[in-house]
Design a protein around this motif. Structure first.
Motif, PDB file in Angstrom:
ATOM      1  N   GLN A 182    -165.163  54.797  20.645  1.00  0.00           N
ATOM      2  CA  GLN A 182    -164.349  55.362  19.580  1.00  0.00           C
ATOM      3  C   GLN A 182    -165.028  55.185  18.231  1.00  0.00           C
ATOM      4  O   GLN A 182    -165.958  54.401  18.077  1.00  0.00           O
ATOM      5  CB  GLN A 182    -162.955  54.719  19.541  1.00  0.00           C
ATOM      6  CG  GLN A 182    -162.957  53.274  19.062  1.00  0.00           C
ATOM      7  CD  GLN A 182    -161.555  52.700  18.952  1.00  0.00           C
ATOM      8  OE1 GLN A 182    -160.630  53.154  19.598  1.00  0.00           O
ATOM      9  NE2 GLN A 182    -161.402  51.688  18.117  1.00  0.00           N
ATOM     10  N   GLN A 184    -163.817  54.451  14.308  1.00  0.00           N
ATOM     11  CA  GLN A 184    -162.637  54.025  13.557  1.00  0.00           C
ATOM     12  C   GLN A 184    -162.969  53.795  12.090  1.00  0.00           C
ATOM     13  O   GLN A 184    -163.995  53.203  11.751  1.00  0.00           O
ATOM     14  CB  GLN A 184    -162.059  52.735  14.145  1.00  0.00           C
ATOM     15  CG  GLN A 184    -160.778  52.281  13.447  1.00  0.00           C
ATOM     16  CD  GLN A 184    -160.245  50.974  13.996  1.00  0.00           C
ATOM     17  OE1 GLN A 184    -159.960  50.043  13.256  1.00  0.00           O
ATOM     18  NE2 GLN A 184    -160.092  50.889  15.310  1.00  0.00           N
ATOM     19  N   GLN A 186    -160.872  52.464   8.497  1.00  0.00           N
ATOM     20  CA  GLN A 186    -159.665  51.913   7.887  1.00  0.00           C
ATOM     21  C   GLN A 186    -159.587  52.389   6.448  1.00  0.00           C
ATOM     22  O   GLN A 186    -160.577  52.318   5.715  1.00  0.00           O
ATOM     23  CB  GLN A 186    -159.677  50.391   7.963  1.00  0.00           C
ATOM     24  CG  GLN A 186    -159.667  49.857   9.388  1.00  0.00           C
ATOM     25  CD  GLN A 186    -159.689  48.349   9.452  1.00  0.00           C
ATOM     26  OE1 GLN A 186    -159.690  47.666   8.422  1.00  0.00           O
ATOM     27  NE2 GLN A 186    -159.731  47.803  10.658  1.00  0.00           N
ATOM     28  N   PRO A 202    -163.062  59.538  20.405  1.00  0.00           N
ATOM     29  CA  PRO A 202    -162.071  59.976  19.417  1.00  0.00           C
ATOM     30  C   PRO A 202    -162.309  59.292  18.078  1.00  0.00           C
ATOM     31  O   PRO A 202    -162.840  58.184  18.019  1.00  0.00           O
ATOM     32  CB  PRO A 202    -160.744  59.547  20.037  1.00  0.00           C
ATOM     33  CG  PRO A 202    -161.095  58.466  21.003  1.00  0.00           C
ATOM     34  CD  PRO A 202    -162.456  58.814  21.531  1.00  0.00           C
ATOM     35  N   LEU A 204    -160.588  57.737  14.792  1.00  0.00           N
ATOM     36  CA  LEU A 204    -159.313  57.153  14.400  1.00  0.00           C
ATOM     37  C   LEU A 204    -159.358  56.744  12.934  1.00  0.00           C
ATOM     38  O   LEU A 204    -160.314  56.097  12.493  1.00  0.00           O
ATOM     39  CB  LEU A 204    -158.984  55.923  15.250  1.00  0.00           C
ATOM     40  CG  LEU A 204    -158.985  56.097  16.767  1.00  0.00           C
ATOM     41  CD1 LEU A 204    -158.706  54.755  17.447  1.00  0.00           C
ATOM     42  CD2 LEU A 204    -157.944  57.125  17.196  1.00  0.00           C
ATOM     43  N   VAL A 206    -157.097  54.478  10.498  1.00  0.00           N
ATOM     44  CA  VAL A 206    -155.987  53.527  10.439  1.00  0.00           C
ATOM     45  C   VAL A 206    -155.620  53.340   8.978  1.00  0.00           C
ATOM     46  O   VAL A 206    -156.427  52.860   8.178  1.00  0.00           O
ATOM     47  CB  VAL A 206    -156.374  52.179  11.075  1.00  0.00           C
ATOM     48  CG1 VAL A 206    -155.205  51.199  11.000  1.00  0.00           C
ATOM     49  CG2 VAL A 206    -156.814  52.381  12.523  1.00  0.00           C
ATOM     50  N   ILE A 211    -151.709  55.701  12.469  1.00  0.00           N
ATOM     51  CA  ILE A 211    -153.008  56.016  13.055  1.00  0.00           C
ATOM     52  C   ILE A 211    -153.117  57.529  13.199  1.00  0.00           C
ATOM     53  O   ILE A 211    -152.210  58.179  13.724  1.00  0.00           O
ATOM     54  CB  ILE A 211    -153.177  55.364  14.443  1.00  0.00           C
ATOM     55  CG1 ILE A 211    -153.060  53.842  14.333  1.00  0.00           C
ATOM     56  CG2 ILE A 211    -154.529  55.745  15.053  1.00  0.00           C
ATOM     57  CD1 ILE A 211    -153.051  53.144  15.675  1.00  0.00           C
ATOM     58  N   THR A 212    -154.219  58.094  12.733  1.00  0.00           N
ATOM     59  CA  THR A 212    -154.500  59.517  12.886  1.00  0.00           C
ATOM     60  C   THR A 212    -155.667  59.648  13.852  1.00  0.00           C
ATOM     61  O   THR A 212    -156.745  59.077  13.612  1.00  0.00           O
ATOM     62  CB  THR A 212    -154.845  60.169  11.541  1.00  0.00           C
ATOM     63  OG1 THR A 212    -153.758  59.963  10.622  1.00  0.00           O
ATOM     64  CG2 THR A 212    -155.083  61.660  11.701  1.00  0.00           C
ATOM     65  N   ARG A 213    -155.469  60.409  14.929  1.00  0.00           N
ATOM     66  CA  ARG A 213    -156.484  60.529  15.980  1.00  0.00           C
ATOM     67  C   ARG A 213    -156.963  61.971  16.071  1.00  0.00           C
ATOM     68  O   ARG A 213    -156.160  62.898  16.204  1.00  0.00           O
ATOM     69  CB  ARG A 213    -155.891  60.099  17.329  1.00  0.00           C
ATOM     70  CG  ARG A 213    -156.883  60.091  18.491  1.00  0.00           C
ATOM     71  CD  ARG A 213    -156.150  59.662  19.770  1.00  0.00           C
ATOM     72  NE  ARG A 213    -157.068  59.447  20.882  1.00  0.00           N
ATOM     73  CZ  ARG A 213    -157.500  60.401  21.693  1.00  0.00           C
ATOM     74  NH1 ARG A 213    -157.098  61.644  21.510  1.00  0.00           N
ATOM     75  NH2 ARG A 213    -158.320  60.124  22.687  1.00  0.00           N
ATOM     76  N   GLN A 244    -148.720  52.370  14.684  1.00  0.00           N
ATOM     77  CA  GLN A 244    -149.218  51.270  15.502  1.00  0.00           C
ATOM     78  C   GLN A 244    -148.101  50.705  16.374  1.00  0.00           C
ATOM     79  O   GLN A 244    -148.360  50.227  17.486  1.00  0.00           O
ATOM     80  CB  GLN A 244    -149.820  50.180  14.611  1.00  0.00           C
ATOM     81  CG  GLN A 244    -151.015  50.681  13.794  1.00  0.00           C
ATOM     82  CD  GLN A 244    -151.920  49.564  13.327  1.00  0.00           C
ATOM     83  OE1 GLN A 244    -152.198  48.641  14.080  1.00  0.00           O
ATOM     84  NE2 GLN A 244    -152.396  49.657  12.087  1.00  0.00           N
ATOM     85  N   LEU A 247    -147.951  52.885  19.373  1.00  0.00           N
ATOM     86  CA  LEU A 247    -149.074  52.586  20.258  1.00  0.00           C
ATOM     87  C   LEU A 247    -148.814  51.318  21.063  1.00  0.00           C
ATOM     88  O   LEU A 247    -149.064  51.273  22.277  1.00  0.00           O
ATOM     89  CB  LEU A 247    -150.351  52.438  19.429  1.00  0.00           C
ATOM     90  CG  LEU A 247    -151.631  52.088  20.191  1.00  0.00           C
ATOM     91  CD1 LEU A 247    -151.975  53.185  21.191  1.00  0.00           C
ATOM     92  CD2 LEU A 247    -152.788  51.863  19.222  1.00  0.00           C
TER      93      LEU A 247
END
Length: 372
Positions: A182, A184, A186, A202, A204, A206, A211-213, A244, A247
């Motif tokens: 992944q 990621q 922030q 993917p 991500l 945060v 969280i936007t994927r 989150q 998730l």
């Protein structure tokens, strides 16, 4: 007349006629420098860089006299000559399209300048303009923190070639190298992302509890620290947005699909963390999915309104609902190229005796239609 075409950044910053434009906003000076940029395009980048630095001085909490400005510029230049090149792990550039001289030198000047501002204003800490530093939030993790405290957005290239445009007073953190599973980032604040497609990893974002994927798209996230709501808007492609907490609940129940909201082009979601509530809607100003679409595709000559609506749906990715039988006799003659979507709809509806409203992420057109 001074020989401005040979001026350096320092020369501009110490020039009274330049300061009359940037600091005091004198109309004659503004007109002179606008004309001068056209006459000497090779010097435009140097002039505009000096303007950015002068505006940073101008916007200090404590107002500075011209003499203090000149003193600080001298200090900045002296420090710049002595300081080693600042190491920036990832290249960045200002959103304005300018041919800057080497970015590293620019960063040194800005950081040195912020040190001078702190020294002369008597504050307890430097006012950082833009910093790039690394931190280690976890074992074996090597992260980069990008903090933008300039007054302009800053473009940053990520390890996979994706790009983000970091808004003023915002911060983004990401691994120096993305993992094999992944990617990621922030985010604290606001940023626009342009993500390189990679189906195996993917992407991500945060931002606080949200969280936007995505796999590959262009979208904006706004998550300001003092704002109780987070907004995610999509310019092209598709994203999935979930909290989150959603998730964690999905993991506890061993459910593969995380509940949340799926967004496509020109859609946005407003998430309120306290209520855990999502509000899905159209963005305020929808934009073309493909901005380079030929303008002639929006020129209509006695075109059936069904064809016009179909063109708008494809161009903006927005569903338009209407009674086809009622509006079948209606035709439209208009040139809508370059006209914002809502203004286009107003013009079309006025010509066919209709009105429209936005319902969630759809546009609904209603009316009595045209006489056959």
């Amino acid at each position: 007349m001074n020989n401005y075409e040979t001026y350096t950044t320092e020369d501009f910053l110490l020039d009274s006629w330049f300061l009359a434009w940037v600091k005091h906003g004198q109309p004659e000076a503004r007109q002179f420098w606008e004309n001068w940029q056209q006459q000497y395009p090779a010097q435009r980048a140097t002039l505009l860089l000096a303007k950015d630095m002068a505006e940073a001085l101008k916007n200090r909490p404590i107002s500075l006299t011209d003499e203090q400005v000149q003193l600080e510029v001298t200090q900045i230049t002296r420090l710049t000559r002595r300081l080693p090149t600042l190491e920036v792990r990832r290249p960045f550039s200002f959103i304005r399209t300018r041919s800057f001289w080497p970015i590293a030198a620019t960063v040194v000047i800005l950081v040195a300048g912020s040190w001078v501002f702190w020294k002369f204003s008597g504050t307890t800490a430097p006012n950082k303009l833009f910093t790039a530093r690394q931190s280690r939030p976890g074992p074996g993790a090597d992260w980069v923190n990008q903090l933008n405290e300039t007054s302009q957005p800053v473009a940053i290239q990520l390890p996979d070639g994706s790009r983000l445009t970091l808004a003023p007073h915002s911060q983004a953190s990401y691994p120096r190298t993305f993992s094999q599973t992944q990617r990621q980032v922030q985010l604290r604040g606001e940023a626009v992302f342009a993500v390189v497609h990679d189906s195996s990893r993917p992407f991500l974002v945060v931002s606080g509890p949200l969280i936007t994927r995505v796999l590959g798209t262009r979208f904006r996230v706004r998550a300001m620290p003092d704002d109780p709501q987070i907004t995610v808007s999509v310019q092209s492609g598709k994203v999935s947005v979930y909290s989150q907490r959603d998730l964690a609940n999905a993991h506890r129940r061993h459910v593969p699909d995380v509940p949340g909201v799926v967004l496509t082009a020109n859609q946005q979601v407003v998430y309120r963390a306290e209520q855990g509530a999502y509000q899905k809607e159209l963005v305020t100003k929808p934009s073309l999915i493909n901005p380079s679409e030929p303008a002639e595709q929006f020129d209509f000559q006695d075109s059936p309104v069904a064809d016009v609506f179909s063109r708008l749906e494809k161009s903006y990715g927005i569903s338009i609902t209407y009674d086809a039988s009622v509006f079948r006799p209606c035709t439209v003659t208009a040139s809508l190229a370059g006209v914002p979507l809502h203004d286009q709809l107003k013009l079309i509806c006025a010509s066919i005796g209709a009105t429209y409203e936005v319902v969630d992420t759809h546009i609904v057109v209603s009316g009595k239609g045209c006489l056959s």
